[in-house]
Each structure stands twice: as structure tokens, then as C-alpha cells.
Design a protein around this motif. Structure first.
Motif, PDB file in Angstrom:
ATOM      1  N   GLN B 252      -0.491  -8.564   8.625  1.00  0.00           N
ATOM      2  CA  GLN B 252      -1.394  -7.775   7.798  1.00  0.00           C
ATOM      3  C   GLN B 252      -2.555  -8.632   7.295  1.00  0.00           C
ATOM      4  OE1 GLN B 252      -1.302  -4.362   7.334  1.00  0.00           O
ATOM      5  NE2 GLN B 252      -3.341  -4.851   6.564  1.00  0.00           N
ATOM      6  N   SER B 255      -4.941  -9.069  10.070  1.00  0.00           N
ATOM      7  CA  SER B 255      -5.703  -7.832  10.312  1.00  0.00           C
ATOM      8  C   SER B 255      -6.810  -7.665   9.270  1.00  0.00           C
ATOM      9  CB  SER B 255      -4.782  -6.613  10.268  1.00  0.00           C
ATOM     10  OG  SER B 255      -3.835  -6.689  11.304  1.00  0.00           O
ATOM     11  N   ASP B 256      -6.483  -8.005   8.023  1.00  0.00           N
ATOM     12  CA  ASP B 256      -7.501  -7.905   6.967  1.00  0.00           C
ATOM     13  C   ASP B 256      -8.659  -8.863   7.245  1.00  0.00           C
ATOM     14  OD1 ASP B 256      -5.797  -6.105   5.795  1.00  0.00           O
ATOM     15  OD2 ASP B 256      -5.111  -7.452   4.203  1.00  0.00           O
TER      16      ASP B 256
END
Lengths: 289, 289
Positions: B252, B255-256
């Protein structure tokens, strides 16, 4: 060889070129140019440069090589500033970590003199920066990549190659695009991965506990997360396309590994770790000189 | 303090405990147990142990402490083997990198003597292994985590704490679950990330070119990818739940970061890199002793 070299940015990178060249019997006259008067004076005091200039016309008078060794963001402005004073024989090169952007700057700013520009990237660095960090042997045995394109003069390329060889470096040529793709994989991606890990842990409520028990593996893995934020933001944005592609491939590799762990696939996990471990240790051995 | 200590596995970890204890005036008698006769002989020759045993009954006779310093996979078999010979005052501890699994082995194998077991994890290691790698000061200033549960005898916990303090270590207590969650984040995840990066590059058709230009940042980032494949497969599987959770959080975070790059969000990328860089460098400073 070169008789008068102008170096923009007399820090670790530019200063180390100067020191390496000064060891040769027919050392060129080296002029330092920079916006920080203090750095120029320091470079003079340390003997990195023979003279310091703030006036670009004087600096470039009869110069046969200009080396741009500033942060890459300054490159377009420097190219624009030197353009009016370039002889048709003056060669220009740089030392930036990304090359497609620099080659585009050269095309945009140098017009019909773009054939005199040779993009370059020395794969060498150190924890320290500034004139005092310069070392005559920084480039000894290190790779330097030059990125000529169809317009680049063969003579300019040869002369810049010889310059780096005089510094002790091993010179390779490739296209700017191939350069950026290689370095997205082996340098830029690892930097982003390390920044992401540290940030992911640092923003948690139990960050203090986590950092308390982080040890030597964490230290080495995250060393590059201690790198200069502006420099790495600029590199990431300059090499965005290749880096996004690497990030996608890496996320897929992580997803594949996660699937093996979820499935308790002991054999496949072992094989993956063993293959990686062997590749890494073979690589490390190959790098011992 | 302990008068007779039995160490299963007289390599770097067990051997270094022995050497550290031998520096004290009332050093215990140390018995080495192992399946490899050659390692035992080497440990005897190096003075790590006072005697070597292959017979478990003899080894455990009048022993007041058993230290399991073998690869974790051997722990259940060793617990099962020693169970018949344990006095009610014999304390048992270990040095494994994962603790929930070891605590479960102890509950399964030791029955009503599980209160005599104290799980432990010294946060110390070195590139080398085996008896010859043992060092008296391996644990000096290093963290050792003990993972008592509700059943663990306070007296056993105190005595194992003092043992590690005699080795120069700084002892902390936490639950096995908290231990595994902390080490999933600061150790196990970075290892998997490094394995994944090396494997991702090593299997490409241009791997040779990539490795040719990989330099010092890559070297440090991937050092832990040169780690022992079996050991890390075992750790990954043993700490699967916490590690899967860390992998999800990290994906995550990546992805950010990727979204910021896609959006050319220069400001946010800079802030992220700067925050990570500061956290990493502050951490490194705090670790200088």
C-alpha cells in the motif's frame, strides 16, 4: 588534450575530476564557476581549481571543455547561459544521474551546437559533499556512462571518454534511454523502496519501539533512505517513465512472493531465496577488485 | 548463578554465549551437544565448551540451564529429546528469530514443565557462522528480547535475564506475538524485499548489464539478500501472519508513492523523502554508541 577546462559546481563530483586531472604532467588550467562565493574560495584554497570566475564570458574565453557538475535542475539554465560564449570547438559534458532529460535540455538550449554536447554519468559518490570531500581517486576503477545520440560528434565523444579514462574510470557508452532504464532498476527503484520502508514504519504509532529493535540488516537496507530528498525527488521525476515501469514490476514480484507465502509453498520460497542469495553473492564477489 | 549449562548448537550464537560467560570469575561448566562431531571437536579445541556430549541423558545430568542455539527447525525435536531428563529446576531457553512458534513448541513438548521455558532472541549476528566465528563480545550492548507468557516462572525469567546481562546484553521483555510483529516489520520484511529485488533483476534477460552498473547503494540495500535461504524460508513461514500483514502495508505504501509520482506531485514526494531521510538519519545517530 584539454588546455582549459571550466567546471560548473566544484563539489565532490567536479572537484574530484579536477584533482584527478591535476595528477597528470600536462594538467589543464581549471576554472571553477559557481554561485556560492564561499565554495569557490574553498576550492581555490584546496587547490582544486586554478582560478574562480563568476562572469561566464570570462570563464568561457578559450575554454575547450565545460563540465556541468551541479544538481541536474541547474543544467538548462547553465546551458542557456553558456550558449552565447561557446566556440565551435568547445565541448560540453555533464555528470547528472539521469540522462534522457539532460539530452533533451541540450537539444533545446544548444541549437546547432548540440553535437558538441556529450551526456555523462559517473557511477561514483560518497556520503560527503562539497569541495572538501573531493578526492583524486574517487573515479578509480569506477564506471562512467556516456550517452551519445545520432547528433553527437565522434571527436567530442572520444575526448570526453579520454578525460574520464585519465581520471581512472572505465567508460561505457549507451543511449540515454537505456541508461535511464538500467538506473531505474539498479539505483532509483532501490532508493524509492528504502524511502517507502522507512516512511511506512516512521509514521506508525509504535515507531519508537520498532526503531529500538532495528539492527544491522535494517541499517544497511535503509542507508540510501538517508539520501538527499531534493536530489531524489528530481531524479524520480526526471526518470518517471522508467521508474513507474520498475515499480509495477516490483509490485508484481512482491505479489508473487506473497502468494507463495500464503500457500505455504516452502519449496518455491526456498528456491526463490536461494536463487536470489546466489545471484547477490556472486555479484558481490565480482565487484571485489 | 548457573553451574552447569548445556548448549545445543555451538556455532556463532551458542559459542559466543559460552565465551562471554567464561570471562566471569565463577564461570559455569559448559557442555556442548550437537549432531556434528566435527563442530563439537572444534568447539572443544577453541575452548568454547568444557566437554562435548552426544548422549542427552549424560549431558543433562545435573544441568541447571539448557540453551537451544540450533536452527529453529530443530527446536521441537530437541525439546522432545530433553523432556525425560529435565529436573524440576532445569531452566530451558532458546535463541530463535521467531517466538510465537517456539512458545507453541514449548507448550506442546514440555507439558507441565513449560513454566521452566523462557523464549529468547538475541539481536546480534555476523556474516560468519560456526564455532570459529564465536566472539566473547558479540552481545555487548546488543538487545536481547525474552518472551515470557502467563505460565513462565518469574525465577526462570530472572535467571535467563541475568545470564544475558552477564554477556553484556540489554534485556527487554515482550509477548511472543509482539516480538514477532516488531521483527516482521524491522527485519523479516526488509529481507523479503531485498530477496524480491535481486530475484526480479536476476531473472531478466539483461541481468548481466544491470548487475554491471549496480553500485554501492545496491550493495548495501541487497546485503541481506545474501542471507541463508533455508533460515529465511523457515523464518518467513514461522512468522507468516505478521509478515503477510507487513507485506500488505508495504504494498500500500508503494502504491501511494507510485500515485504521487504518476501525478508529478513534486511537493508531496519531497516531503515523503525528507521525512524518511530525517527519520533514518536520526535513527542511525541514535544507534552510535
Amino acid at each position: 588534450m584539454f588546455k582549459k577546462i571550466v567546471i560548473f559546481g566544484v563539489g565532490l563530483i567536479g572537484g574530484s575530476i579536477a584533482l584527478a586531472l591535476k595528477k597528470h604532467p600536462e594538467a589543464p588550467h581549471i576554472v571553477g564557476v559557481g554561485r556560492a562565493q564561499q565554495s569557490l574560495q574553498e576550492a581555490l584554497d584546496l587547490g582544486l581549481i586554478d582560478s574562480a570566475e563568476t562572469d561566464i564570458a570570462s570563464a568561457l574565453h578559450a575554454a575547450d571543455l565545460v563540465i556541468i557538475a551541479t544538481p541536474v535542475a541547474q543544467t538548462p539554465a547553465i546551458l542557456k547561459a553558456i550558449r552565447p560564449y561557446l566556440d565551435e570547438s568547445t565541448i560540453i559534458t555533464d555528470a547528472g544521474s539521469t540522462k534522457s532529460d539532460v539530452m533533451a535540455y541540450a537539444r533545446a538550449e544548444l541549437g546547432d551546437q548540440v553535437n558538441q554536447f556529450v551526456g555523462g554519468h559517473p557511477i561514483a559518490g560518497a556520503e560527503k559533499s562539497g569541495p572538501a570531500a573531493a578526492m583524486a581517486d574517487l573515479y578509480l576503477g569506477k564506471n562512467v556512462i556516456l550517452t551519445p545520440d545520432a547528433q553527437t560528434s565522434n571527436s567530442a565523444l572520444d575526448q570526453v571518454s579520454r578525460l574520464w579514462q585519465q581520471c581512472g574510470a572505465v567508460v561505457s557508452h549507451m543511449s540515454a534511454q537505456e541508461h535511464d532504464s538500467v538506473f531505474a532498476a539498479v539505483s532509483h527503484l532501490p532508493h524509492l523502496l528504502a524511502f517507502a520502508l522507512v516512511e511506512d514504519l516512521a509514521k506508525r504509532s509504535n515507531a519508537e519501539l520498532l526503531f529500538k529493535f532495528a539492527a544491522s540488516g535494517f541499517r544497511d537496507f535503509t542507508r540510501i533512505a538517508g539520501s538527499h530528498p531534493e536530489m531524489w525527488r528530481d531524479i524520480a521525476l526526471a526518470n518517471k517513465t522508467a521508474l513507474l515501469s520498475e515499480l509495477r514490476l516490483y509490485q508484481q514480484a512482491l505479489s508473487d512472493m506473497t502468494a507463495l507465502l500464503e500457500a505455504d509453498d516452502s519449496r518455491a520460497l526456498h528456491d526463490l531465496f536461494e536463487h536470489a542469495s546466489r545471484a547477490r553473492n556472486d555479484w558481490a564477489k565480482s565487484k571485489i577488485q
